[in-house]
Motif scaffolding. Structure first.
Motif, mmCIF file in Angstrom:
data_model
loop_
_atom_site.group_PDB
_atom_site.id
_atom_site.type_symbol
_atom_site.label_atom_id
_atom_site.label_comp_id
_atom_site.label_asym_id
_atom_site.label_seq_id
_atom_site.Cartn_x
_atom_site.Cartn_y
_atom_site.Cartn_z
ATOM 1 N N MET A 584 10.575 -5.912 -10.920
ATOM 2 C CA MET A 584 11.588 -4.922 -11.289
ATOM 3 C C MET A 584 11.023 -3.957 -12.321
ATOM 4 O O MET A 584 10.497 -4.370 -13.348
ATOM 5 C CB MET A 584 12.837 -5.620 -11.832
ATOM 6 C CG MET A 584 13.655 -6.311 -10.766
ATOM 7 S SD MET A 584 15.291 -6.840 -11.346
ATOM 8 C CE MET A 584 14.858 -8.217 -12.395
ATOM 9 N N ALA A 585 11.123 -2.676 -12.010
ATOM 10 C CA ALA A 585 10.731 -1.614 -12.940
ATOM 11 C C ALA A 585 11.903 -0.636 -12.948
ATOM 12 O O ALA A 585 11.919 0.347 -12.222
ATOM 13 C CB ALA A 585 9.441 -0.938 -12.497
ATOM 14 N N LEU A 586 12.893 -0.956 -13.755
ATOM 15 C CA LEU A 586 14.180 -0.264 -13.676
ATOM 16 C C LEU A 586 14.416 0.603 -14.907
ATOM 17 O O LEU A 586 13.896 0.327 -15.986
ATOM 18 C CB LEU A 586 15.313 -1.285 -13.550
ATOM 19 C CG LEU A 586 15.170 -2.304 -12.415
ATOM 20 C CD1 LEU A 586 16.319 -3.315 -12.456
ATOM 21 C CD2 LEU A 586 15.138 -1.608 -11.056
ATOM 22 N N GLY A 587 15.243 1.650 -14.738
ATOM 23 C CA GLY A 587 15.629 2.466 -15.873
ATOM 24 C C GLY A 587 14.430 2.976 -16.648
ATOM 25 O O GLY A 587 13.588 3.715 -16.134
ATOM 26 N N GLY A 588 14.330 2.556 -17.918
ATOM 27 C CA GLY A 588 13.231 2.990 -18.771
ATOM 28 C C GLY A 588 11.870 2.588 -18.239
ATOM 29 O O GLY A 588 10.872 3.296 -18.460
ATOM 30 N N GLY A 589 11.790 1.456 -17.533
ATOM 31 C CA GLY A 589 10.521 1.050 -16.920
ATOM 32 C C GLY A 589 10.096 2.024 -15.838
ATOM 33 O O GLY A 589 8.902 2.300 -15.665
ATOM 34 N N CYS A 590 11.074 2.570 -15.133
ATOM 35 C CA CYS A 590 10.812 3.591 -14.111
ATOM 36 C C CYS A 590 10.423 4.911 -14.784
ATOM 37 O O CYS A 590 9.475 5.581 -14.369
ATOM 38 C CB CYS A 590 12.053 3.768 -13.239
ATOM 39 S SG CYS A 590 11.924 5.063 -12.003
ATOM 40 N N GLU A 591 11.159 5.277 -15.851
ATOM 41 C CA GLU A 591 10.865 6.533 -16.555
ATOM 42 C C GLU A 591 9.445 6.524 -17.110
ATOM 43 O O GLU A 591 8.740 7.538 -17.055
ATOM 44 C CB GLU A 591 11.885 6.735 -17.683
ATOM 45 C CG GLU A 591 13.267 7.106 -17.153
ATOM 46 C CD GLU A 591 14.346 7.127 -18.214
ATOM 47 O OE1 GLU A 591 15.083 8.122 -18.288
ATOM 48 O OE2 GLU A 591 14.455 6.146 -18.978
ATOM 49 N N MET A 592 9.021 5.393 -17.649
ATOM 50 C CA MET A 592 7.658 5.298 -18.174
ATOM 51 C C MET A 592 6.639 5.525 -17.064
ATOM 52 O O MET A 592 5.650 6.243 -17.240
ATOM 53 C CB MET A 592 7.456 3.922 -18.811
ATOM 54 C CG MET A 592 6.148 3.818 -19.575
ATOM 55 S SD MET A 592 6.031 2.230 -20.400
ATOM 56 C CE MET A 592 7.472 2.265 -21.421
ATOM 57 N N SER A 593 6.889 4.930 -15.902
ATOM 58 C CA SER A 593 5.984 5.100 -14.765
ATOM 59 C C SER A 593 5.910 6.570 -14.350
ATOM 60 O O SER A 593 4.837 7.089 -14.038
ATOM 61 C CB SER A 593 6.457 4.253 -13.578
ATOM 62 O OG SER A 593 6.518 2.882 -13.933
ATOM 63 N N MET A 594 7.060 7.248 -14.364
ATOM 64 C CA MET A 594 7.113 8.642 -13.915
ATOM 65 C C MET A 594 6.403 9.604 -14.877
ATOM 66 O O MET A 594 6.099 10.733 -14.510
ATOM 67 C CB MET A 594 8.573 9.078 -13.725
ATOM 68 C CG MET A 594 9.265 8.349 -12.579
ATOM 69 S SD MET A 594 11.029 8.720 -12.486
ATOM 70 C CE MET A 594 10.982 10.370 -11.786
ATOM 71 N N HIS A 595 6.134 9.146 -16.100
ATOM 72 C CA HIS A 595 5.466 10.013 -17.071
ATOM 73 C C HIS A 595 3.983 9.691 -17.226
ATOM 74 O O HIS A 595 3.294 10.306 -18.049
ATOM 75 C CB HIS A 595 6.180 9.931 -18.433
ATOM 76 C CG HIS A 595 7.464 10.686 -18.466
ATOM 77 N ND1 HIS A 595 8.648 10.148 -18.008
ATOM 78 C CD2 HIS A 595 7.761 11.952 -18.860
ATOM 79 C CE1 HIS A 595 9.616 11.046 -18.144
ATOM 80 N NE2 HIS A 595 9.103 12.150 -18.658
ATOM 81 N N ALA A 596 3.482 8.742 -16.426
ATOM 82 C CA ALA A 596 2.072 8.356 -16.532
ATOM 83 C C ALA A 596 1.166 9.378 -15.848
ATOM 84 O O ALA A 596 1.598 10.119 -14.967
ATOM 85 C CB ALA A 596 1.872 6.988 -15.887
ATOM 86 N N ASP A 597 -0.111 9.380 -16.257
ATOM 87 C CA ASP A 597 -1.102 10.183 -15.536
ATOM 88 C C ASP A 597 -1.305 9.639 -14.136
ATOM 89 O O ASP A 597 -1.580 10.391 -13.202
ATOM 90 C CB ASP A 597 -2.442 10.151 -16.282
ATOM 91 C CG ASP A 597 -2.384 10.924 -17.581
ATOM 92 O OD1 ASP A 597 -2.181 12.143 -17.521
ATOM 93 O OD2 ASP A 597 -2.518 10.299 -18.653
ATOM 94 N N LYS A 598 -1.157 8.326 -14.010
ATOM 95 C CA LYS A 598 -1.305 7.693 -12.703
ATOM 96 C C LYS A 598 -0.524 6.384 -12.724
ATOM 97 O O LYS A 598 -0.469 5.704 -13.754
ATOM 98 C CB LYS A 598 -2.778 7.410 -12.410
ATOM 99 C CG LYS A 598 -3.057 7.004 -10.966
ATOM 100 C CD LYS A 598 -4.537 6.760 -10.755
ATOM 101 C CE LYS A 598 -4.906 6.774 -9.286
ATOM 102 N NZ LYS A 598 -4.879 8.109 -8.670
ATOM 103 N N VAL A 599 0.067 6.055 -11.595
ATOM 104 C CA VAL A 599 0.727 4.753 -11.434
ATOM 105 C C VAL A 599 -0.101 3.931 -10.463
ATOM 106 O O VAL A 599 -0.454 4.401 -9.377
ATOM 107 C CB VAL A 599 2.175 4.907 -10.904
ATOM 108 C CG1 VAL A 599 2.798 3.545 -10.629
ATOM 109 C CG2 VAL A 599 3.027 5.687 -11.899
#
Length: 796
Positions: A584-599
């Motif tokens: 689970m990568a939900l809410g803030g965990g998803c937002e962090m992923s979306m702001h990375a240089d790469k996932v």
């Protein structure tokens, strides 16, 4: 010799065959799936005027089985489009096509005579050198290849996938008498590297490793449950997450798998291991026999140990064999472990309990310890393979020998002796040789006690992984209550969450900023990843709730801004930041992923912006980011509103991907930038390599965006009309409409009179204002409180 797997043929399309076919399709392999030709027409086929020669009839069995698999939940396939990689056919008309396959997998009914007939037919068309394996769960491998050619026997072995093939990681490889070492080595690596499995080479003994130990555990439980006076709910409470096992624990798991499946394996073991010291435990207790007679097989028959009646789920009384309302199970021993987050740290306490639960654990663990020790060298020479099999095949967080180490080897022997059992001789010899544990960690690697050499040996294959448990202390650079920052080598740092459920609060945000500070000063890049069951369930909503209830709005505003600023720091730092979500990568965990240089996402990543469920909009940059990503897709002469609407609905419907591949459809992962790895064990090592690659290529800090196109009143009007209609049609509540309208205002860029280019900060300010205003709403607070107390969303 280099071996490539471009095409796989799967013979047999039942639940396992279709599941295996889907998983090969998941990893990009072309699959030929075959089954037998039906012997008679269905009523529907007769009405259509079809005959037994019609292709639709001849392929009916395989097509029906595959269609059923693809509709099942959870899905066996990462993305619906991947099913196009599977071609179906039948074993009468299409068997000759297996000549093009690089690997042929037999998954037909568990009868030796039928399997041997299938192999005879396969050998007519199989090209020499092609891998040929059986997915049998129990038939001795050496019987199957009798009478086959030398080339067939050299390339033949068992490859036992566990059901469901996509989700369970165990991949048992069972050599035949003539299987070459090249074939075994190849399958071992292919299973781990390509299929994302834990490959375990097992000996050709009844039920191999996983089922031999797993069925022993379940059958001993069946025999003990009535004797010790437990209910099915109590056993499921004691054998679930509290000891690092799946939520379905014991009896619910049997219901899901099917009692008949379990009984089939247990009967096979009862006949196949007459000299086993636990032979009598494989005999069915009376209540199981009676359930089989009544066809109470579990989910497939509508009732088993549990039965759904209306909205209620009833439990079976094992004494009367009648269903009754469930009873809440609670034990004083479990209360003692409530403050201990990791199951591995609970076992030492659980076995000291003075109530029924403590008695159960002492009896259960001592029986398991004695049994697994006695299975070496019968089923494997290496103790770590038993632990690997139980973790990968049955979803245990810790294997039997790891649990024994946690209890203490000598303490485990005490427990065994109290139950009238003696340890295997090799365990006593191990202690006498000065080795006090089955496992040890040295220089970042795990070692196991090797019985043959009477010494600790390094577990092979670890060099491809980064194992945080092994380096957390020795490579720690910095830590606080929420994170640990480790040096994972080559100038790359890793930031690991340590909070409950990996929620993101002030301590985690502080840790992210500290990790970026350190990386910018002394290192080349940063990976944000962990090896807990889930990456992160999002922001610490308990903290948000407390601030909102106390009406500390200034502090709450500052907390939201800190979250936003930290996510922007992830994007706009002087070093590459790679985020590695899984589970689970939900809410803030998803937002962090979306702001990375790469996932670098694990294939099994369930990612989404779910804030609507607690009455708010994404406030850590998620709402802004969805508007930005929609803007980046706007093309000249396209209807821009349609693109924005898709992104709006993803947030408003709190959509969560059922795999990392589905996250591309939601706009959360991006093609050409983000990647997916099938084996979660390799994820951090892969993420590190990408961070290193970017650093070595000359990473330059990105320039903050000022070119986000927002559509203003044009989009806002469309959204407001839509939410009005949704509420008028009773699809959403009044509060749902209020939340959606707040999101609409942010993603439209406010009520600007025309389409305008704005900065990210402009959108972040709108987002924060909307989030804060929703936190003043009573119904939002009710939703947050409901999530905190009940663990599920409230519709109000």
């Amino acid at each position: 010799m280099k071996r490539l797997i471009k095409k796989v043929a799967v013979i047999g399309s039942g639940i396992m065959g279709s599941g295996i076919a889907c998983h090969f399709a998941n990893i990009g392999v072309e699959v030929l799936l075959l089954d037998i030709v039906p012997r008679e027409l269905t009523e529907a086929e007769q009405k259509k005027g079809l005959t037994l020669e019609s292709k639709a009839v001849r392929n009916r069995m395989v097509n029906d089985h595959l269609a059923f698999a693809l509709k099942s939940k959870p899905s066996p396939i990462y993305h619906p489009s991947f099913a196009q990689r599977i071609t179906t056919g039948n074993t009468t008309d299409d068997l000759a096509k297996i000549k093009d396959a690089d690997w042929i997998i037999e998954v037909v009914v568990e009868r030796l005579d039928i399997k041997k007939q299938v192999f005879e037919q396969i050998e007519k068309y199989r090209k020499p050198g092609t891998l040929i394996t059986s997915n049998t769960s129990g038939i001795p491998i050496h019987f199957m290849s009798e009478g086959r050619s030398e080339d067939f026997q050299k390339h033949f072995c068992g490859t036992h996938f566990f059901n469901p093939a996509r989700y369970l990681k165990l991949f048992e490889i069972i050599p035949g008498p003539e299987t070459t070492s090249e074939v075994l080595d190849f399958l071992n690596e292919y299973g781990e590297k390509y299929l994302g499995k834990t490959s375990v080479i097992a000996k050709d003994t009844p039920a191999f490793i996983g089922n031999r130990i797993g069925i022993f555990g379940i059958m001993s439980m069946f025999h003990n449950v009535k004797e010790m006076g437990f209910t099915v709910e109590e056993i499921d409470k004691l054998t679930g997450p509290v000891i690092g096992r799946p939520k379905s624990a014991t009896f619910r798991t049997v219901d899901v798998v099917g009692l008949d499946t379990l009984v089939h394996v247990a009967n096979g073991l009862h006949q196949g291991v007459p000299k086993d010291e636990a032979h009598d435990l494989f005999a069915l207790p009376n209540f199981i026999t009676m359930m089989m007679d009544k066809k109470w097989l579990g989910s497939k028959s509508g009732q088993g140990f549990y039965k759904k009646e209306g909205k209620d789920i009833l439990a079976l009384d094992l004494n009367t064999l009648e269903y009754r309302a469930q009873k809440k199970a609670s034990f004083a021993t479990l209360e003692l472990t409530k403050g201990i987050d990791k199951p591995i740290n609970r076992f030492k306490i659980l076995v000291t309990g003075t109530d029924k639960a403590g008695e159960f654990y002492r009896k259960d663990f001592s029986g398991m310890f004695a049994y697994v020790a006695n299975r070496i060298p019968e089923i494997t020479d290496d103790l770590y393979k038993i632990d690997d099999a139980m973790k990968a095949g049955f979803g245990w967080e810790n294997g039997p020998f790891e649990i024994w180490d946690a209890v203490g080897v000598e303490k485990g022997i005490e427990l065994m002796q109290a139950e009238g059992k003696e340890p295997a001789a090799w365990v006593t010899e191990m202690l006498a040789s000065g080795n006090k544990t089955f496992y040890s960690v040295k220089e970042g690697a795990t070692y196991y006690y090797d019985i043959a050499s009477k010494s600790q040996k390094k577990i092979p294959g670890q060099d491809a992984f980064i194992i945080l448990n092994n380096i957390r202390e020795s490579k720690k650079v910095w830590s606080n209550s929420g994170v640990v920052i480790e040096d994972i080598g080559d100038g790359i740092l890793n930031l690991e969450f340590q909070s409950k459920m990996n929620t993101i609060g002030g301590d985690v945000l502080q840790g992210i900023n500290k990790a970026i500070d350190l990386a910018e000063k002394e290192f080349g890049g940063l990976v944000i990843g962990n090896q807990a069951p889930n990456f992160s369930v999002g922001a610490n909503i308990g903290m948000i709730f407390m601030m909102a209830v106390e009406q500390e709005y200034e502090e709450l505003n500052m907390a939201i801004k800190m979250f936003q600023d930290t996510m922007m720091r992830v994007r706009y730092s002087g070093i590459p930041v790679v985020v590695a979500p899984h589970g689970m990568a939900l809410g803030g965990g998803c937002e962090m992923s979306m702001h990375a240089d790469k996932v670098v996402a694990a294939a099994e990543t369930y990612i989404g912006l779910v804030e609507f469920g607690v009455g708010v909009i994404p406030g850590g940059g998620g709402s802004k980011e969805m508007a930005l990503r929609a803007s980046d897709l706007f093309r000249k002469n396209d209807v821009e509103l349609n693109v924005l609407q898709e992104y709006f609905l993803t947030v408003a419907m709190a959509k969560v991907s059922t795999s990392a591949y589905e996250a591309y459809d939601l706009g959360i992962l991006q093609h050409g930038k983000d990647i997916v790895v099938v084996n979660k064990d390799r994820q951090l090592a892969e993420a590190k390599q990408h961070a290193l690659l970017m650093a070595n290529a000359g990473y330059t800090q990105p320039v903050k965006r000022k070119d986000v196109k927002v559509l203003g009143k044009q989009a806002l009007g469309m959204f407001l009309v839509g939410t009005d209609q949704m509420q008028a049609g009773s699809y959403i509540s009044e509060h749902d409409k209020k939340i959606a309208n707040k999101l609409a205002y942010v993603m439209a860029g406010g009520d600007l009179s025309e389409a305008t280019m704005v900065t990210e900060q402009y959108l972040l300010d709108l987002e924060r204002e909307a989030f804060l205003s929703l936190c003043t709403e009573r119904k939002t607070l009710e939703r947050i409180q409901h999530m905190l107390t009940k663990g599920k969303p409230l519709r109000n």
